[in-house]
Design a protein around this motif. Structure first.
Motif, PDB file in Angstrom:
ATOM      1  N   GLN A 191     -54.687  42.589-155.951  1.00  0.00           N
ATOM      2  CA  GLN A 191     -54.284  42.449-157.331  1.00  0.00           C
ATOM      3  C   GLN A 191     -53.538  41.131-157.550  1.00  0.00           C
ATOM      4  OE1 GLN A 191     -51.889  45.997-158.246  1.00  0.00           O
ATOM      5  NE2 GLN A 191     -51.211  45.108-159.956  1.00  0.00           N
ATOM      6  N   ARG A 213     -53.455  45.489-149.678  1.00  0.00           N
ATOM      7  CA  ARG A 213     -54.141  45.861-151.278  1.00  0.00           C
ATOM      8  C   ARG A 213     -53.303  45.071-152.143  1.00  0.00           C
ATOM      9  NH1 ARG A 213     -52.487  48.025-155.254  1.00  0.00           N
ATOM     10  NH2 ARG A 213     -54.439  48.681-155.898  1.00  0.00           N
ATOM     11  N   ARG A 254     -72.028  39.635-148.851  1.00  0.00           N
ATOM     12  CA  ARG A 254     -70.956  39.599-147.932  1.00  0.00           C
ATOM     13  C   ARG A 254     -69.680  39.573-148.330  1.00  0.00           C
ATOM     14  NH1 ARG A 254     -72.969  38.203-142.753  1.00  0.00           N
ATOM     15  NH2 ARG A 254     -71.022  37.332-142.229  1.00  0.00           N
ATOM     16  N   ILE A 255     -68.695  39.920-147.220  1.00  0.00           N
ATOM     17  CA  ILE A 255     -67.317  39.845-147.617  1.00  0.00           C
ATOM     18  C   ILE A 255     -66.941  38.244-147.421  1.00  0.00           C
ATOM     19  CG2 ILE A 255     -65.031  40.539-146.919  1.00  0.00           C
ATOM     20  CD1 ILE A 255     -66.112  43.287-146.393  1.00  0.00           C
ATOM     21  N   GLN A 256     -66.257  37.777-148.453  1.00  0.00           N
ATOM     22  CA  GLN A 256     -65.546  36.098-148.023  1.00  0.00           C
ATOM     23  C   GLN A 256     -64.488  36.326-147.602  1.00  0.00           C
ATOM     24  OE1 GLN A 256     -66.416  33.621-151.732  1.00  0.00           O
ATOM     25  NE2 GLN A 256     -67.096  35.430-152.625  1.00  0.00           N
ATOM     26  N   VAL A 306     -62.867  44.227-154.095  1.00  0.00           N
ATOM     27  CA  VAL A 306     -64.184  43.889-154.848  1.00  0.00           C
ATOM     28  C   VAL A 306     -64.058  43.704-156.131  1.00  0.00           C
ATOM     29  CG1 VAL A 306     -66.390  45.191-155.237  1.00  0.00           C
ATOM     30  CG2 VAL A 306     -65.138  46.032-153.160  1.00  0.00           C
ATOM     31  N   GLU A 365     -61.567  40.546-162.494  1.00  0.00           N
ATOM     32  CA  GLU A 365     -61.443  41.901-162.627  1.00  0.00           C
ATOM     33  C   GLU A 365     -61.759  42.615-161.263  1.00  0.00           C
ATOM     34  OE1 GLU A 365     -64.245  43.806-165.064  1.00  0.00           O
ATOM     35  OE2 GLU A 365     -63.185  45.644-164.994  1.00  0.00           O
ATOM     36  N   LEU A 366     -60.586  43.231-160.710  1.00  0.00           N
ATOM     37  CA  LEU A 366     -60.561  43.828-159.467  1.00  0.00           C
ATOM     38  C   LEU A 366     -61.002  45.424-159.604  1.00  0.00           C
ATOM     39  CD1 LEU A 366     -59.652  44.197-156.328  1.00  0.00           C
ATOM     40  CD2 LEU A 366     -57.528  44.861-157.253  1.00  0.00           C
ATOM     41  N   LEU A 367     -62.087  45.806-159.207  1.00  0.00           N
ATOM     42  CA  LEU A 367     -63.008  47.064-159.285  1.00  0.00           C
ATOM     43  C   LEU A 367     -62.607  48.061-158.170  1.00  0.00           C
ATOM     44  CD1 LEU A 367     -66.640  45.862-159.866  1.00  0.00           C
ATOM     45  CD2 LEU A 367     -64.904  46.278-161.759  1.00  0.00           C
ATOM     46  N   ARG A 368     -62.126  47.515-157.056  1.00  0.00           N
ATOM     47  CA  ARG A 368     -62.062  48.354-155.888  1.00  0.00           C
ATOM     48  C   ARG A 368     -61.418  47.792-154.668  1.00  0.00           C
ATOM     49  NH1 ARG A 368     -64.906  52.911-154.353  1.00  0.00           N
ATOM     50  NH2 ARG A 368     -65.438  53.161-152.138  1.00  0.00           N
ATOM     51  N   GLU A 424     -60.993  48.429-150.616  1.00  0.00           N
ATOM     52  CA  GLU A 424     -61.448  49.460-149.766  1.00  0.00           C
ATOM     53  C   GLU A 424     -60.767  48.962-148.413  1.00  0.00           C
ATOM     54  OE1 GLU A 424     -65.789  48.635-149.479  1.00  0.00           O
ATOM     55  OE2 GLU A 424     -65.940  50.297-150.719  1.00  0.00           O
ATOM     56  N   PRO A 425     -60.548  49.920-147.546  1.00  0.00           N
ATOM     57  CA  PRO A 425     -59.874  49.760-146.157  1.00  0.00           C
ATOM     58  C   PRO A 425     -61.282  49.202-145.514  1.00  0.00           C
ATOM     59  CG  PRO A 425     -60.113  52.101-146.324  1.00  0.00           C
ATOM     60  CD  PRO A 425     -60.324  51.393-147.836  1.00  0.00           C
ATOM     61  N   ARG A 453     -67.110  39.898-152.948  1.00  0.00           N
ATOM     62  CA  ARG A 453     -65.919  40.756-152.261  1.00  0.00           C
ATOM     63  C   ARG A 453     -65.086  39.668-151.637  1.00  0.00           C
ATOM     64  NH1 ARG A 453     -68.770  45.422-148.979  1.00  0.00           N
ATOM     65  NH2 ARG A 453     -69.965  43.969-148.449  1.00  0.00           N
ATOM     66  N   GLU A 479     -59.500  52.855-160.730  1.00  0.00           N
ATOM     67  CA  GLU A 479     -58.761  52.039-161.281  1.00  0.00           C
ATOM     68  C   GLU A 479     -59.075  50.610-161.462  1.00  0.00           C
ATOM     69  OE1 GLU A 479     -54.367  53.565-160.209  1.00  0.00           O
ATOM     70  OE2 GLU A 479     -55.440  52.941-158.627  1.00  0.00           O
ATOM     71  N   HIS A 480     -59.098  49.746-162.393  1.00  0.00           N
ATOM     72  CA  HIS A 480     -59.368  48.511-162.284  1.00  0.00           C
ATOM     73  C   HIS A 480     -58.063  47.561-163.055  1.00  0.00           C
ATOM     74  CE1 HIS A 480     -64.208  49.102-163.105  1.00  0.00           C
ATOM     75  NE2 HIS A 480     -63.526  49.859-162.055  1.00  0.00           N
ATOM     76  N   TYR A 481     -58.111  46.453-162.100  1.00  0.00           N
ATOM     77  CA  TYR A 481     -57.031  45.573-162.450  1.00  0.00           C
ATOM     78  C   TYR A 481     -57.791  44.249-163.192  1.00  0.00           C
ATOM     79  CZ  TYR A 481     -53.870  48.403-159.882  1.00  0.00           C
ATOM     80  OH  TYR A 481     -52.920  49.302-159.720  1.00  0.00           O
ATOM     81  N   ASP A 482     -57.726  44.115-164.513  1.00  0.00           N
ATOM     82  CA  ASP A 482     -58.579  43.076-165.060  1.00  0.00           C
ATOM     83  C   ASP A 482     -57.769  41.987-165.597  1.00  0.00           C
ATOM     84  OD1 ASP A 482     -60.480  41.680-166.126  1.00  0.00           O
ATOM     85  OD2 ASP A 482     -61.162  43.148-167.610  1.00  0.00           O
ATOM     86  N   GLY A 483     -57.868  40.921-164.914  1.00  0.00           N
ATOM     87  CA  GLY A 483     -57.003  39.743-165.138  1.00  0.00           C
ATOM     88  C   GLY A 483     -57.904  38.666-165.923  1.00  0.00           C
ATOM     89  N   GLU A 505     -65.566  42.160-160.133  1.00  0.00           N
ATOM     90  CA  GLU A 505     -66.926  42.010-161.002  1.00  0.00           C
ATOM     91  C   GLU A 505     -67.210  40.702-161.029  1.00  0.00           C
ATOM     92  OE1 GLU A 505     -67.948  44.881-163.376  1.00  0.00           O
ATOM     93  OE2 GLU A 505     -69.743  43.567-162.792  1.00  0.00           O
ATOM     94  N   ASP A 540     -60.889  45.084-148.261  1.00  0.00           N
ATOM     95  CA  ASP A 540     -61.875  44.290-148.939  1.00  0.00           C
ATOM     96  C   ASP A 540     -61.643  44.359-150.575  1.00  0.00           C
ATOM     97  OD1 ASP A 540     -64.411  43.314-150.002  1.00  0.00           O
ATOM     98  OD2 ASP A 540     -65.404  45.101-149.523  1.00  0.00           O
ATOM     99  N   GLU A 554     -71.368  41.939-158.119  1.00  0.00           N
ATOM    100  CA  GLU A 554     -70.174  42.003-157.555  1.00  0.00           C
ATOM    101  C   GLU A 554     -69.967  40.827-156.632  1.00  0.00           C
ATOM    102  OE1 GLU A 554     -72.395  44.172-156.966  1.00  0.00           O
ATOM    103  OE2 GLU A 554     -71.973  45.352-158.681  1.00  0.00           O
TER     104      GLU A 554
END
Lengths: 61, 131
Positions: free
Chosen positions: A18, A14, B115-117, A44, A27-30, A32-33, A8, B34-38, A46, A42, A6
């Motif tokens: 998208q 939010r 880590r979060i980028q 997340v 592909e956006l999985l999640r 998070e605040p 991030r 829910e996933h958004y798959d581009g 794939e 955040d 994954e």
């Protein structure tokens, strides 16, 4: 079999997550605040994801 | 274009359904994720498992204390998939995909998330706001 990775990215809200999925084909999985006052979510995704080089992006504009 | 993928617990799969509530409305739900798959990859198929996210106290990033720190291959498994393609000239999504899932617990390890980028522009904005 290796586990899929994954990645991030921080964002301000939010909808930005998208937008990243749409714009970069991710592909956006999640979403998070984060409890960060400015970067509030955040995103997340794939797999490994990285923004295109900013210098190249500005040249295209 | 993006696929909007909804993962739902199939009928009879929710033992603790009364605890599955939409936080903002308090209504019951059977939506798991829910996933958004581009990406251009195929939609999920039976056998696909949702990921499960966790926060492990010792690994919390003080800059993002609310974010997860770990994930694992989860206990919900897709058993059937339906894809709906809009018949509108313009739509937000290429298709809406519904993945029905069954609860099928597995033993899978927790993995630390990367880590979060933070991109350069947001980093600058954060510095300006904090200064």
């Amino acid at each position: 079999m290796s586990e899929p990775k994954e990645s991030r990215h921080a964002a301000t809200d939010r909808d930005k997550c998208q937008e990243m999925a749409d714009k970069y084909g991710w592909e956006l999985l999640r979403v998070e605040p984060t409890d960060n006052d400015i970067l509030q979510v955040d995103c997340v995704f794939e797999g490994e994801t990285q923004f295109p080089n900013y210098h190249e992006e500005s040249e295209d504009d | 274009m993006t696929k909007y993928i909804i993962f739902k617990a199939d009928k009879g799969q929710l033992e603790n359904w009364e605890k599955m509530l939409l936080a903002h409305s308090g209504a019951c739900t059977n939506i798991l994720a829910e996933h958004y798959d581009g990406s251009k990859k195929p939609m999920p198929q039976p056998g696909y498992r949702l990921k499960e996210f966790h926060r492990v106290e010792e690994y919390i990033d003080p800059r993002f204390p609310g974010a997860s720190t770990h994930c694992r291959t989860g206990d919900w498994e897709v058993t059937r998939v339906e894809e709906y393609i809009p018949d509108l000239p313009i739509s937000d999504f290429e298709s809406v995909v519904i993945c029905y899932c069954q609860y099928a617990p597995i033993d899978s390890p927790l993995r630390e998330l990367p880590r979060i980028q933070v991109n350069q522009e947001l980093r600058k904005a954060e510095v300006v706001q904090l200064s």
